[in-house]
Structures are given as structure tokens and as C-alpha cells.
Write a protein that holds these residues in place. Structure first.
Motif, PDB file in Angstrom:
ATOM      1  N   VAL A   1       0.869  -1.165   0.000  1.00 48.45           N
ATOM      2  CA  VAL A   1       0.000   0.000   0.000  1.00 48.45           C
ATOM      3  C   VAL A   1       0.905   1.213   0.000  1.00 48.45           C
ATOM      4  O   VAL A   1       1.602   1.473   0.976  1.00 48.45           O
ATOM      5  N   ASP A   2       0.907   1.929  -1.122  1.00 44.79           N
ATOM      6  CA  ASP A   2       1.783   3.098  -1.265  1.00 44.79           C
ATOM      7  C   ASP A   2       1.213   3.962  -2.380  1.00 44.79           C
ATOM      8  O   ASP A   2       0.795   3.443  -3.416  1.00 44.79           O
ATOM      9  N   ASP A   3       1.205   5.266  -2.174  1.00 45.98           N
ATOM     10  CA  ASP A   3       0.708   6.151  -3.220  1.00 45.98           C
ATOM     11  C   ASP A   3       1.732   6.345  -4.335  1.00 45.98           C
ATOM     12  O   ASP A   3       1.392   6.872  -5.387  1.00 45.98           O
ATOM     13  N   ASP A   4       2.943   5.878  -4.132  1.00 39.36           N
ATOM     14  CA  ASP A   4       3.987   5.982  -5.147  1.00 39.36           C
ATOM     15  C   ASP A   4       4.023   4.684  -5.968  1.00 39.36           C
ATOM     16  O   ASP A   4       4.416   3.625  -5.466  1.00 39.36           O
ATOM     17  N   ALA A   5       3.591   4.775  -7.223  1.00 37.07           N
ATOM     18  CA  ALA A   5       3.513   3.589  -8.089  1.00 37.07           C
ATOM     19  C   ALA A   5       4.877   2.929  -8.279  1.00 37.07           C
ATOM     20  O   ALA A   5       4.965   1.697  -8.363  1.00 37.07           O
ATOM     21  N   ALA A   6       5.949   3.716  -8.339  1.00 35.85           N
ATOM     22  CA  ALA A   6       7.290   3.146  -8.531  1.00 35.85           C
ATOM     23  C   ALA A   6       7.693   2.289  -7.331  1.00 35.85           C
ATOM     24  O   ALA A   6       8.301   1.218  -7.499  1.00 35.85           O
ATOM     25  N   LEU A  48       3.955   5.113   5.071  1.00 38.14           N
ATOM     26  CA  LEU A  48       3.363   5.939   6.120  1.00 38.14           C
ATOM     27  C   LEU A  48       2.660   7.174   5.579  1.00 38.14           C
ATOM     28  O   LEU A  48       1.638   7.588   6.109  1.00 38.14           O
ATOM     29  N   MET A  49       3.213   7.791   4.546  1.00 41.93           N
ATOM     30  CA  MET A  49       2.650   9.042   4.030  1.00 41.93           C
ATOM     31  C   MET A  49       1.842   8.768   2.772  1.00 41.93           C
ATOM     32  O   MET A  49       2.406   8.527   1.708  1.00 41.93           O
ATOM     33  N   MET A  50       0.502   8.799   2.927  1.00 38.90           N
ATOM     34  CA  MET A  50      -0.401   8.558   1.809  1.00 38.90           C
ATOM     35  C   MET A  50      -1.612   9.464   1.947  1.00 38.90           C
ATOM     36  O   MET A  50      -1.946   9.887   3.053  1.00 38.90           O
ATOM     37  N   VAL A  75       6.707  -1.499   7.303  1.00 41.05           N
ATOM     38  CA  VAL A  75       6.450  -0.092   7.000  1.00 41.05           C
ATOM     39  C   VAL A  75       7.553   0.420   6.081  1.00 41.05           C
ATOM     40  O   VAL A  75       8.729   0.090   6.251  1.00 41.05           O
ATOM     41  N   ILE A  76       7.140   1.224   5.097  1.00 45.93           N
ATOM     42  CA  ILE A  76       8.073   1.904   4.198  1.00 45.93           C
ATOM     43  C   ILE A  76       7.873   3.394   4.402  1.00 45.93           C
ATOM     44  O   ILE A  76       6.732   3.860   4.406  1.00 45.93           O
ATOM     45  N   SER A  77       8.965   4.130   4.588  1.00 44.63           N
ATOM     46  CA  SER A  77       8.779   5.564   4.775  1.00 44.63           C
ATOM     47  C   SER A  77      10.075   6.344   4.625  1.00 44.63           C
ATOM     48  O   SER A  77      11.158   5.828   4.858  1.00 44.63           O
ATOM     49  N   SER A  78       9.916   7.584   4.249  1.00 48.30           N
ATOM     50  CA  SER A  78      11.035   8.525   4.227  1.00 48.30           C
ATOM     51  C   SER A  78      11.055   9.359   5.497  1.00 48.30           C
ATOM     52  O   SER A  78      11.945  10.171   5.699  1.00 48.30           O
TER      53      SER A  78
END
Length: 164
Positions: A1-6, A48-50, A75-78
Motif C-alpha cells: 500500500v503506497d501512493d507511489d507507483a514506482a 506511512l505518508m499517503m 512499513v516503508i517511509s522517508s
């Protein structure tokens, strides 16, 4: 689940190629929860940021749902904010990937995550115990930024860091 398609594409390709996983993608937390409610999943990887619902809200919803409470989550996040990372750890995560994503690091971390989540098929056990005073935590990583984040989150009384 991530808003970044890449990011979704990178993780999906690694999981399919190396682990033969069936992948379901979502671009925000609401969509992710809806997908989780319709199927059976062995684990989730959440940014985390979506938009619409961020990863913290999604993780809290997962942990609050008896059907999903034991779902292993990476979790994936910057985000490098120690308080937010502590909050996410407190909700219960099974892995953390720092952005920007580097394919070799992603592959290695996903390999560890999948191995842990499939080690005992049909069982998932989560422990939300806090570290006792004087407990030792060894963090070995090639990413100096991640080591700095770990030191900020755990503090120096628990941590030994090794950069490889």
C-alpha cells in the motif's frame, strides 16, 4: 500500500520474482483496508505518508481489527521523525524500510521479512512487549541514516550499532 507507483512496482517485482507471491496493490490506506477486508493475506507492506488515510491510521485500524491484528506488517517511509517511528513501533511492525528505496536493500529486507512471516505456516505470533531496562538491541545495517534513526528511536541505553 503506497501512493507511489514506482515503490509498489519495485516491491511487487521483487516479491513475485524471488518469492512467487501473489500481489494485491492499493494506493492509499482506505483502499488497502478495503482490500484486506475482502481477502486473506499473509503480510502487508505499508507506506506511512499517503492521501485519504495514512499508514499510521491504517496500521492502527489493522491492529484494532481482531481478524487482522496479527498480520505481519512492514512499513516503508522517508519519515525520520523519531516520535512517529516510536508510535508505529508501538502499534507493532515487523519491519521497516527507509526511503529512498534502493533495490538491493529492498530485496534483502523483503527476503528477511518473507522468511520470518512464512517460517511457521499457518501461525502468526506478535509480541508487543516493551524492552526491559538494560535489554540489548544490536542493529547491523549498511545504511547510516537508518542507524541514526534507530539510535534516535531506541536511545543509547539499549543500542549497539554496527555499520557494514
Amino acid at each position: 500500500v503506497d501512493d507511489d507507483a514506482a515503490s509498489r512496482l519495485l516491491c511487487s517485482r521483487i516479491l513475485v520474482r524471488e518469492h512467487h507471491c501473489a500481489i494485491t496493490e492499493a494506493s492509499n490506506g482506505l483502499e488497502g483496508l478495503e482490500r484486506l477486508s475482502r481477502g486473506r493475506f499473509d503480510c502487508a507492506i505499508i507506506d506511512l505518508m499517503m492521501p485519504l488515510m495514512d499508514g499510521v491510521e491504517m496500521l492502527a485500524a489493522i491492529r484494532g481489527d481482531p481478524r487482522l491484528a496479527d498480520l505481519p506488517v512492514m512499513v516503508i517511509s522517508s519519515i525520520r521523525d523519531a516520535d512517529l517511528v516510536r508510535q508505529v513501533i508501538g502499534l507493532g511492525i515487523d519491519g521497516y524500510l527507509a526511503k529512498p528505496l534502493r533495490p538491493n536493500v529492498v530485496a534483502a529486507r523483503l527476503r528477511q521479512f518473507v522468511t520470518r512471516t512464512t517460517a511457521r505456516p499457518g501461525t502468526t505470533t506478535r509480541q508487543h512487549d516493551e524492552l526491559s531496562r538494560g535489554a540489548g538491541v544490536l542493529v547491523v545495517d549498511g545504511d547510516r541514516d537508518f542507524l541514526h534513526l534507530a539510535r534516535n528511536c531506541l536511545g543509547t541505553e539499549y543500542l549497539s550499532l554496527i555499520h557494514i
